[in-house]
Design a protein around this motif. Sequence first.
Motif, PDB file in Angstrom:
ATOM      1  N   ASN A  26      22.585  39.125  54.753  1.00  0.00           N
ATOM      2  CA  ASN A  26      22.719  37.680  54.607  1.00  0.00           C
ATOM      3  C   ASN A  26      23.340  37.125  55.883  1.00  0.00           C
ATOM      4  N   ASP A  27      22.606  36.299  56.577  1.00  0.00           N
ATOM      5  CA  ASP A  27      23.116  35.745  57.833  1.00  0.00           C
ATOM      6  C   ASP A  27      23.651  34.329  57.667  1.00  0.00           C
ATOM      7  N   LEU A  28      23.802  33.871  56.440  1.00  0.00           N
ATOM      8  CA  LEU A  28      24.318  32.525  56.191  1.00  0.00           C
ATOM      9  C   LEU A  28      25.836  32.529  56.266  1.00  0.00           C
ATOM     10  N   GLY A  29      26.373  31.435  56.790  1.00  0.00           N
ATOM     11  CA  GLY A  29      27.814  31.273  56.820  1.00  0.00           C
ATOM     12  C   GLY A  29      28.333  30.908  55.450  1.00  0.00           C
TER      13      GLY A  29
ATOM     14  N   ILE B 151      24.985  25.346  49.590  1.00  0.00           N
ATOM     15  CA  ILE B 151      23.778  24.534  49.776  1.00  0.00           C
ATOM     16  C   ILE B 151      22.532  25.394  49.590  1.00  0.00           C
ATOM     17  N   HIS B 152      22.588  26.640  50.087  1.00  0.00           N
ATOM     18  CA  HIS B 152      21.441  27.538  49.938  1.00  0.00           C
ATOM     19  C   HIS B 152      21.170  27.830  48.458  1.00  0.00           C
ATOM     20  N   ARG B 153      22.220  28.080  47.685  1.00  0.00           N
ATOM     21  CA  ARG B 153      22.047  28.325  46.256  1.00  0.00           C
ATOM     22  C   ARG B 153      21.467  27.099  45.553  1.00  0.00           C
ATOM     23  N   LEU B 154      21.941  25.922  45.930  1.00  0.00           N
ATOM     24  CA  LEU B 154      21.457  24.683  45.323  1.00  0.00           C
ATOM     25  C   LEU B 154      19.979  24.461  45.627  1.00  0.00           C
TER      26      LEU B 154
END
Length: 129
Positions: free
Chosen positions: A2-5, A11-14
């Motif tokens: 997972n490269d998300l901060g 926001i990604h989950r939403l």
Amino acid sequence: MNDLGTEELEIHRLLSAVRPAALPLGFRDAVMREVRNEGTATRWEWIFAATLALPSLAYLLWTLAAHGTELGASLNAILVAAQGLDPTTGADVVVDGLAVISLALVGIGSAVAAHAMLKGAEQHRMVVR
């Protein structure tokens, strides 16, 4: 992996929870009908498009004329590095920020000009026998 901060995870989950939906049939035709029915294109749209695109296009052409050999050498180095033909040389890439902005302004000017052209287009009529 997972490269998300951490600030991006919520926001990604939403956004990933929203079901994708196809556009309804006839959506493109309805939008194009609205654009054509707005009226005729104004001179200001063409002036705005030219003001954005022409100086930027002139700058890009000048840059290509002044630094065209450097661009050709850079593209050649990138292609050689991508093919793995010469592992000793690296590909040096220089990105001119003003050239990127000019390219974006040419794109925006082209979009405004396309809108003006669509508004000014005559309705095409088909003759059916």
